[in-house]
Design a protein around this motif. Sequence first.
Motif, PDB file in Angstrom:
ATOM      1  N   LEU A   1       0.824  -1.200   0.000  1.00 55.48           N
ATOM      2  CA  LEU A   1       0.000   0.000   0.000  1.00 55.48           C
ATOM      3  C   LEU A   1       0.861   1.255   0.000  1.00 55.48           C
ATOM      4  CD1 LEU A   1      -2.846  -0.860   2.538  1.00 55.48           C
ATOM      5  CD2 LEU A   1      -3.085  -0.480   0.099  1.00 55.48           C
ATOM      6  N   PHE A   2       1.793   1.318   0.933  1.00 56.97           N
ATOM      7  CA  PHE A   2       2.677   2.481   0.974  1.00 56.97           C
ATOM      8  C   PHE A   2       3.985   2.107   1.650  1.00 56.97           C
ATOM      9  CE2 PHE A   2      -0.086   2.882   4.769  1.00 56.97           C
ATOM     10  CZ  PHE A   2       0.864   2.867   5.773  1.00 56.97           C
ATOM     11  N   ASN A   3       4.961   2.929   1.415  1.00 56.92           N
ATOM     12  CA  ASN A   3       6.268   2.787   2.051  1.00 56.92           C
ATOM     13  C   ASN A   3       6.695   4.187   2.485  1.00 56.92           C
ATOM     14  OD1 ASN A   3       8.777   1.965   2.926  1.00 56.92           O
ATOM     15  ND2 ASN A   3       9.663   1.931   0.880  1.00 56.92           N
ATOM     16  N   TRP A   4       6.291   4.558   3.695  1.00 58.13           N
ATOM     17  CA  TRP A   4       6.487   5.925   4.162  1.00 58.13           C
ATOM     18  C   TRP A   4       7.547   5.988   5.248  1.00 58.13           C
ATOM     19  CZ3 TRP A   4       0.549   6.732   4.946  1.00 58.13           C
ATOM     20  CH2 TRP A   4      -0.035   7.124   3.731  1.00 58.13           C
ATOM     21  N   ASN A   5       8.256   7.105   5.278  1.00 54.92           N
ATOM     22  CA  ASN A   5       9.017   7.431   6.470  1.00 54.92           C
ATOM     23  C   ASN A   5       8.247   8.509   7.236  1.00 54.92           C
ATOM     24  OD1 ASN A   5       9.626   9.973   5.297  1.00 54.92           O
ATOM     25  ND2 ASN A   5      11.414   9.094   4.264  1.00 54.92           N
ATOM     26  N   ARG A   6       8.791   8.928   8.351  1.00 55.80           N
ATOM     27  CA  ARG A   6       8.067   9.875   9.204  1.00 55.80           C
ATOM     28  C   ARG A   6       7.778  11.193   8.491  1.00 55.80           C
ATOM     29  NH1 ARG A   6      11.126   9.992  14.373  1.00 55.80           N
ATOM     30  NH2 ARG A   6      10.033   8.039  14.821  1.00 55.80           N
ATOM     31  N   ALA A   7       8.737  11.652   7.681  1.00 55.47           N
ATOM     32  CA  ALA A   7       8.551  12.912   6.959  1.00 55.47           C
ATOM     33  C   ALA A   7       7.438  12.795   5.918  1.00 55.47           C
ATOM     34  CB  ALA A   7       9.854  13.326   6.286  1.00 55.47           C
ATOM     35  N   ASP A   8       7.397  11.646   5.205  1.00 56.52           N
ATOM     36  CA  ASP A   8       6.325  11.413   4.230  1.00 56.52           C
ATOM     37  C   ASP A   8       4.954  11.506   4.902  1.00 56.52           C
ATOM     38  OD1 ASP A   8       8.100  10.976   2.164  1.00 56.52           O
ATOM     39  OD2 ASP A   8       8.182   8.821   2.496  1.00 56.52           O
ATOM     40  N   PHE A   9       4.848  10.814   6.047  1.00 61.49           N
ATOM     41  CA  PHE A   9       3.552  10.763   6.729  1.00 61.49           C
ATOM     42  C   PHE A   9       3.135  12.147   7.212  1.00 61.49           C
ATOM     43  CE2 PHE A   9       1.056  10.392  10.623  1.00 61.49           C
ATOM     44  CZ  PHE A   9      -0.029   9.688  10.145  1.00 61.49           C
ATOM     45  N   THR A  10       4.078  12.914   7.718  1.00 65.16           N
ATOM     46  CA  THR A  10       3.757  14.256   8.207  1.00 65.16           C
ATOM     47  C   THR A  10       3.176  15.120   7.100  1.00 65.16           C
ATOM     48  OG1 THR A  10       5.541  14.090   9.828  1.00 65.16           O
ATOM     49  CG2 THR A  10       4.695  16.296   9.352  1.00 65.16           C
ATOM     50  N   LEU A  11       3.689  14.958   5.877  1.00 59.14           N
ATOM     51  CA  LEU A  11       3.190  15.749   4.752  1.00 59.14           C
ATOM     52  C   LEU A  11       1.793  15.324   4.332  1.00 59.14           C
ATOM     53  CD1 LEU A  11       6.408  15.959   2.534  1.00 59.14           C
ATOM     54  CD2 LEU A  11       5.352  17.815   3.843  1.00 59.14           C
ATOM     55  N   ILE A  12       1.524  14.038   4.449  1.00 58.08           N
ATOM     56  CA  ILE A  12       0.264  13.524   3.907  1.00 58.08           C
ATOM     57  C   ILE A  12      -0.834  13.435   4.958  1.00 58.08           C
ATOM     58  CG2 ILE A  12       0.536  11.050   4.285  1.00 58.08           C
ATOM     59  CD1 ILE A  12      -0.281  10.669   1.366  1.00 58.08           C
ATOM     60  N   ASP A  13      -0.468  13.523   6.249  1.00 50.49           N
ATOM     61  CA  ASP A  13      -1.447  13.405   7.334  1.00 50.49           C
ATOM     62  C   ASP A  13      -2.485  14.527   7.220  1.00 50.49           C
ATOM     63  OD1 ASP A  13      -2.859  12.998   9.614  1.00 50.49           O
ATOM     64  OD2 ASP A  13      -1.203  13.347  10.998  1.00 50.49           O
ATOM     65  N   PRO A  14      -3.742  14.195   6.956  1.00 47.50           N
ATOM     66  CA  PRO A  14      -4.763  15.245   6.794  1.00 47.50           C
ATOM     67  C   PRO A  14      -5.240  15.829   8.118  1.00 47.50           C
ATOM     68  CG  PRO A  14      -5.759  13.097   6.531  1.00 47.50           C
ATOM     69  CD  PRO A  14      -4.296  12.850   6.746  1.00 47.50           C
ATOM     70  N   PHE A  15      -4.880  15.194   9.239  1.00 46.65           N
ATOM     71  CA  PHE A  15      -5.337  15.669  10.546  1.00 46.65           C
ATOM     72  C   PHE A  15      -4.134  16.244  11.285  1.00 46.65           C
ATOM     73  CE2 PHE A  15      -7.857  12.033   9.229  1.00 46.65           C
ATOM     74  CZ  PHE A  15      -9.138  12.577   9.231  1.00 46.65           C
ATOM     75  N   LYS A  16      -4.178  17.507  11.564  1.00 49.13           N
ATOM     76  CA  LYS A  16      -3.016  18.203  12.117  1.00 49.13           C
ATOM     77  C   LYS A  16      -3.118  18.426  13.624  1.00 49.13           C
ATOM     78  CE  LYS A  16      -1.426  18.445   7.973  1.00 49.13           C
ATOM     79  NZ  LYS A  16      -0.372  17.513   7.566  1.00 49.13           N
ATOM     80  N   ASP A  17      -4.089  17.747  14.276  1.00 50.34           N
ATOM     81  CA  ASP A  17      -4.225  17.997  15.708  1.00 50.34           C
ATOM     82  C   ASP A  17      -3.182  17.232  16.526  1.00 50.34           C
ATOM     83  OD1 ASP A  17      -5.121  15.447  15.325  1.00 50.34           O
ATOM     84  OD2 ASP A  17      -7.119  15.783  16.148  1.00 50.34           O
ATOM     85  N   GLN A  18      -2.491  16.298  15.857  1.00 50.61           N
ATOM     86  CA  GLN A  18      -1.403  15.556  16.489  1.00 50.61           C
ATOM     87  C   GLN A  18      -1.856  14.734  17.703  1.00 50.61           C
ATOM     88  OE1 GLN A  18       1.774  15.321  15.131  1.00 50.61           O
ATOM     89  NE2 GLN A  18       0.619  16.338  13.494  1.00 50.61           N
ATOM     90  N   ARG A  19      -3.111  14.339  17.739  1.00 48.34           N
ATOM     91  CA  ARG A  19      -3.549  13.449  18.801  1.00 48.34           C
ATOM     92  C   ARG A  19      -2.987  12.060  18.575  1.00 48.34           C
ATOM     93  NH1 ARG A  19      -9.827  13.458  19.407  1.00 48.34           N
ATOM     94  NH2 ARG A  19      -9.654  13.154  17.170  1.00 48.34           N
ATOM     95  N   ILE A  20      -2.614  11.390  19.647  1.00 45.46           N
ATOM     96  CA  ILE A  20      -2.127  10.018  19.540  1.00 45.46           C
ATOM     97  C   ILE A  20      -2.832   9.170  20.598  1.00 45.46           C
ATOM     98  CG2 ILE A  20       0.119  10.599  18.553  1.00 45.46           C
ATOM     99  CD1 ILE A  20       1.316  10.371  21.295  1.00 45.46           C
ATOM    100  N   HIS A  21      -2.766   7.879  20.411  1.00 43.59           N
ATOM    101  CA  HIS A  21      -3.447   6.934  21.292  1.00 43.59           C
ATOM    102  C   HIS A  21      -2.469   6.472  22.376  1.00 43.59           C
ATOM    103  CE1 HIS A  21      -6.178   3.759  22.526  1.00 43.59           C
ATOM    104  NE2 HIS A  21      -5.212   2.877  22.371  1.00 43.59           N
ATOM    105  N   ARG A  22      -2.756   6.806  23.610  1.00 41.60           N
ATOM    106  CA  ARG A  22      -1.921   6.434  24.751  1.00 41.60           C
ATOM    107  C   ARG A  22      -2.733   5.600  25.735  1.00 41.60           C
ATOM    108  NH1 ARG A  22      -0.461  12.090  24.324  1.00 41.60           N
ATOM    109  NH2 ARG A  22       1.748  12.357  23.809  1.00 41.60           N
ATOM    110  N   LEU A  23      -2.027   4.924  26.622  1.00 41.52           N
ATOM    111  CA  LEU A  23      -2.722   4.242  27.713  1.00 41.52           C
ATOM    112  C   LEU A  23      -3.475   5.249  28.559  1.00 41.52           C
ATOM    113  CD1 LEU A  23      -0.042   1.667  28.938  1.00 41.52           C
ATOM    114  CD2 LEU A  23      -2.004   1.238  27.462  1.00 41.52           C
TER     115      LEU A  23
END
Length: 881
Positions: free
Chosen positions: A739-761
């Motif tokens: 499907l894709f072969n991304w590095n962190r920089a690629d994902f940052t450019l393509i991420d449509p959601f900029k709120d930077q929420r992440i899933h934590r315990l």
Amino acid sequence: MKFKIEKKIVFFYFCSFIGGATALVMQIIWSRYLSHLIGADALAQALCVGTFLLGLSLGYYSWGRWSQNLKYSFTATYYYILCEFLIALWCLLFPFIYEYAQKIHSLWPSTILSDFLSSNLLILFPAFLMGGTIPLLTTSLPSSLKKVNKVHARIYGFNTLGAGLGAILGGMVFLQFGGLSFTLQSVGFINLCLCFSMLIFVKYFSKYSVNIDRLDLVKEVNSENFALPRPTLYAASFFTGLWIISIEIVCFRFFSLSLGSSVYIYPMVVGIFVVGLGLGALTLKESNKNSQHNRSLLQRELGIASTFFAFSIFLLPYLNYWVNILNNKLSPLKWGYEGSFVVQFLLYGSILIPVLFFSGRILPRLYSLYPKNINNYSKVCGKFYFYNTVGSLLGSIGMGYFAYKWFSLEIILKALIILGLIFYAYFIGLKKNETTLMGVCVLLIIVLLTPLNRSGDVINLFSVKDYVSLFQIPKHPSELVFLEDNTLATISILKHPAARDVIPPIFDEDYYYSIHLNGKNEGGTFPDLLTMSLIGILPYVYSTGEDLSIAIVGLGTGVTAGILAQLEHVKEINVIEISEGLIKASERISHQNLNAVNHPKVKIIKQDALSYFHQNKKHYDIIISEPSGNWTLGSENLYSLDFYMKIKKALKPKGIFVNWLHLYNNDKEDTFLALRTVFKVFPYVRSYLLSGGVDMGMLITDYPLNSSPFAHRFNDPLITKLLPYYGFEEAPFIEFNQLFNWNRADFTLIDPFKDQRIHRLDSPLLAYRGYKNRFLKSSYNFLRDPQILNTKKSNNHWALFSDGRSRVLTAEFISEKQSFLKYCNKPKGKLVNPICSFISYLYDQYWLPASKNNHLAINGLVRFGVLQSSEDFPVLKSSRQ
């Protein structure tokens, strides 16, 4: 002065209500913290609940005895405020205490003793303080001995009703939006405000009540004729606690069979129970008649509660069916998701609240029957709650862990009904009412002879859409070959017929199996073979090691472990599985998972994966995580930032972590939330489509993988045998599932959601959002996202394929739709390769940009077996460029 005293009492009823609400929120959050530390298996959950109840029982007993020796009633009020203050302080400091406990726990070997000590370190002290609240309020509020029973019932009722509100709002709302630490510290702050408010009120009302010497209260001894021995009253208090907590644990299982063990199960069940108990206590009217009349009322209330519960054997099995039918009807509606919780609460409450309403009156009624005087009423209160909580403690451990190891859900439910009726019969026997006793015996026989309808426990109720009949659950067409209620879940195995020419070549049968946990399909040996085998083969063919050490999180059907165990370069496989029943189920189908459980290379580790990697010192070449859905309680931990950090420490320098992610029941925001969480820990992710566009396997590393897998890995006999079945005529064709072969920089450019929420315990976003997506039947596919497909990394290549190789699909070779579809409908193996559905969709929706190397791309597809001939797909002219 009487009016002033009444105002003080009402205010402290309100404080008891708020204190009960905050206490339940604390209990829910502490249980989540402990599950992260010692695991989410049944024993760990029993230890968590047991520790909390142990603290409560010790608090009830100790504070009850101690408060009786206080000279002034206002002193008990101040100690109550002190308890609430220390609880609030503990909440505010808890994240720091937990961090310290984590470090200590990691130094200890994982044993029951170490888990118990960790639980005691974290929650025993605040639970002990909570155990002092009811005895201290019972000591401080009554203005005369005659009002002790009434005041105590109100304190218990308001505290319990508040706990119901706390369970519902805390577990279903606050945790979803605030996270664990923020919510816990918020309720700690609320408790602080409560303490200061109480101090002000005590100061204001001191001249009316708090300076009264307790020994100057009405010293009359309750001189009613008590027919019940005191040990009988304490025994009844003990039994009530054991019976109610056991019913609650059984209801957890019934709710799980309907809602699939989601994060909403615990707060909803607890909410229904404490609301029912609280309403019963609050509506209890004080009787001025003799104890014989009070005992008759107790008999009546116990009889109604036990009789209503007896009828649950007829109704509980169908509630799951009704709930899911209504959920499917509500799903398309705008307010359907929120409305579904109301429907569930009303449906389950209609069965349980009549039982709980009259059960909530039993403890206050028992207390009122005890002969009290000015020198013992506080101590008696503490002792009653002590025995009641000890009963709850034994019930939670015995029913939550040991009972399911030996008995089925049907036997356990019938045993609880019979225990309630026998307890009722004992009180009837004291009154010698032969007619009522005969009726109880008849009801006992009916319960014993009535089988529990289990047909709804072996099908995926989530998929039930059509209403058939009120008491007719649709039967599954396949054969049930295994059904077991174990400590963690109800597990069933279904046997499905299948045509011999479509069964995988590794099987020699004309059927396959599927395993279900709490009604949820966890996978089938045939339909999910592509997913379960590729998720193991992909990291294997990319790995550089020769004697590979592999860890697999989640056994499932055992196919992944079974296939990997057959491969030449695999040395050992550790499978971390939390469910003992699932291990047994996988062993039952060993002939279709290549003997995964008993293979010499495979070692089964029965432990929660989060707890295992917290204490693990071993390093692996490959770690594969195949949890259940991200909305399932416990499984959502395995998609968290905290878990990925532990995985990173457990990988060797050139190790590969593989994470399965379902695209069905996930919307776009949640998919990117899961990816964003991964990229916070690892810089490289190579993703493959596993089956039909609904499953994705991510190869996650600290280094860029080689541009193609190692060809010699495909020489393993089992892989050679399976490749044609997948539709791969040559091994390198596996790359077309990428499907894709991304590095962190690629994902940052393509991420449509900029709120930077992440899933934590600490902030389990996926757990709540995932359940909502399951309810709404949301689905996301990279292959059908215009934002992804229209984003270019260069002028000629889609960002989806960021490696920029000439294999990028172009509009030219899919210009002839009919020829292409004819090709796609021509099976390359027994499974339709997902790349066909991908290209078919692209043909209908998008023209891929032209490449200068069209002929290379087309020739490559011919070489890999995707196209029969480049002549079948003439190049488009400039009008299409």
